[in-house]
Design an enzyme around this catalytic site. Structure first.
Site, PDB file in Angstrom:
ATOM      1  N   LYS A  82      -9.847 -13.846  -6.520  1.00  0.00           N
ATOM      2  CA  LYS A  82     -10.014 -12.852  -7.583  1.00  0.00           C
ATOM      3  C   LYS A  82      -9.086 -13.160  -8.755  1.00  0.00           C
ATOM      4  O   LYS A  82      -9.508 -13.139  -9.920  1.00  0.00           O
ATOM      5  CB  LYS A  82      -9.723 -11.451  -7.043  1.00  0.00           C
ATOM      6  CG  LYS A  82     -10.752 -10.938  -6.066  1.00  0.00           C
ATOM      7  CD  LYS A  82     -10.307  -9.608  -5.468  1.00  0.00           C
ATOM      8  CE  LYS A  82     -11.275  -9.114  -4.405  1.00  0.00           C
ATOM      9  NZ  LYS A  82     -10.836  -7.841  -3.812  1.00  0.00           N
ATOM     10  N   ALA A 105      -5.804  -8.590  -5.856  1.00  0.00           N
ATOM     11  CA  ALA A 105      -5.401  -7.943  -4.609  1.00  0.00           C
ATOM     12  C   ALA A 105      -6.607  -7.754  -3.702  1.00  0.00           C
ATOM     13  O   ALA A 105      -7.741  -7.638  -4.175  1.00  0.00           O
ATOM     14  CB  ALA A 105      -4.746  -6.587  -4.895  1.00  0.00           C
ATOM     15  N   ASP A 106      -6.333  -7.739  -2.405  1.00  0.00           N
ATOM     16  CA  ASP A 106      -7.400  -7.460  -1.457  1.00  0.00           C
ATOM     17  C   ASP A 106      -6.801  -6.834  -0.206  1.00  0.00           C
ATOM     18  O   ASP A 106      -5.604  -6.972   0.062  1.00  0.00           O
ATOM     19  CB  ASP A 106      -8.170  -8.721  -1.081  1.00  0.00           C
ATOM     20  CG  ASP A 106      -9.492  -8.382  -0.422  1.00  0.00           C
ATOM     21  OD1 ASP A 106     -10.437  -8.007  -1.147  1.00  0.00           O
ATOM     22  OD2 ASP A 106      -9.580  -8.433   0.820  1.00  0.00           O
ATOM     23  N   GLN A 107      -7.651  -6.151   0.533  1.00  0.00           N
ATOM     24  CA  GLN A 107      -7.217  -5.477   1.745  1.00  0.00           C
ATOM     25  C   GLN A 107      -8.343  -5.514   2.773  1.00  0.00           C
ATOM     26  O   GLN A 107      -9.494  -5.222   2.452  1.00  0.00           O
ATOM     27  CB  GLN A 107      -6.851  -4.027   1.423  1.00  0.00           C
ATOM     28  CG  GLN A 107      -6.249  -3.262   2.575  1.00  0.00           C
ATOM     29  CD  GLN A 107      -5.829  -1.869   2.133  1.00  0.00           C
ATOM     30  OE1 GLN A 107      -6.679  -1.037   1.840  1.00  0.00           O
ATOM     31  NE2 GLN A 107      -4.533  -1.629   2.073  1.00  0.00           N
ATOM     32  N   ALA A 126      -3.003  -8.079   0.607  1.00  0.00           N
ATOM     33  CA  ALA A 126      -2.494  -9.269  -0.073  1.00  0.00           C
ATOM     34  C   ALA A 126      -2.551  -9.084  -1.577  1.00  0.00           C
ATOM     35  O   ALA A 126      -3.448  -8.419  -2.105  1.00  0.00           O
ATOM     36  CB  ALA A 126      -3.317 -10.493   0.331  1.00  0.00           C
TER      37      ALA A 126
END
Length: 197
Positions: A57, A73-75, A110
């Site tokens: 991203k 960001a990612d989850q 992250a």
């Protein structure tokens, strides 16, 4: 240097704004599904997949805005090895909550910052949450009261709202649970000169 959030997440935007970071939201437009699937197929961890998604991203948006600092960001929610995606509708949200009821899950979170088309900083957190046993009646009432808002969370809950009632125990950074390890990010932004130190 301006800051771009490579996400249209209202929660992440609100967290940055509340912390005094003025960031423009820009969708990365990456296709997450094949990236997640490739990590699953390779037996990789949810943490590794979340970091890869955050990186992709950030890099995708940085390629279009090379002179800006881009936050990706990612989850991924991991419950006993099962990865959860955002529920598609109320029925899927109810199924999420039934499967998480009485169990511990991790939110593999992250964050990556990119500039000039390259990653310059990364951080990850893995808060653990123990959901209390939930009755079907409680789940139905919770979904009715929350409406579409729970469709934007991988766990079908908003910890910053009534979703807090679902839990017995929470271990980890509150901001990371919401999707952005804010304290670590703010520290990096000060070191990078975006925020005053």
């Amino acid at each position: 240097m301006e800051v771009i959030l490579a996400s249209t997440s209202a929660t992440r935007q609100s967290m940055l704004r509340s912390a005094g970071v003025m960031a423009t939201a820009v969708a990365s437009d990456i296709d997450e599904a094949p990236i997640k699937q490739s990590f699953r197929d390779a037996g990789q961890s949810a943490a590794a997949a979340a970091m890869a998604l955050a990186r992709e991203k950030a890099l995708a948006v940085s390629a279009r805005h090379p002179d800006q600092l881009v936050i990706g960001a990612d989850q991924i929610l991991d419950c006993e090895g099962r990865w959860f995606d955002k529920p598609a509708d109320a029925s899927a949200a109810a199924e999420h909550l039934r499967k998480l009821s009485g169990r511990v899950h991790q939110l593999e979170t992250a964050i990556v910052c990119a500039a000039g088309g390259a990653c310059i900083w990364a951080h990850s957190e893995a808060p653990r949450l123990k959901m209390r046993p939930l009755s079907d009646a409680f789940i139905a009432a919770h979904i009715r009261s929350e409406g579409d808002r729970i469709l934007y969370s991988v766990g079908a809950y908003r910890l910053e709202g009534p979703g807090i009632q679902l839990f017995e125990r929470i271990d980890g950074d509150f901001f990371a649970i919401l999707g952005l390890p804010l304290l670590h990010l703010l520290s990096f932004l000060r070191q990078f000169g975006v925020l005053p130190s």
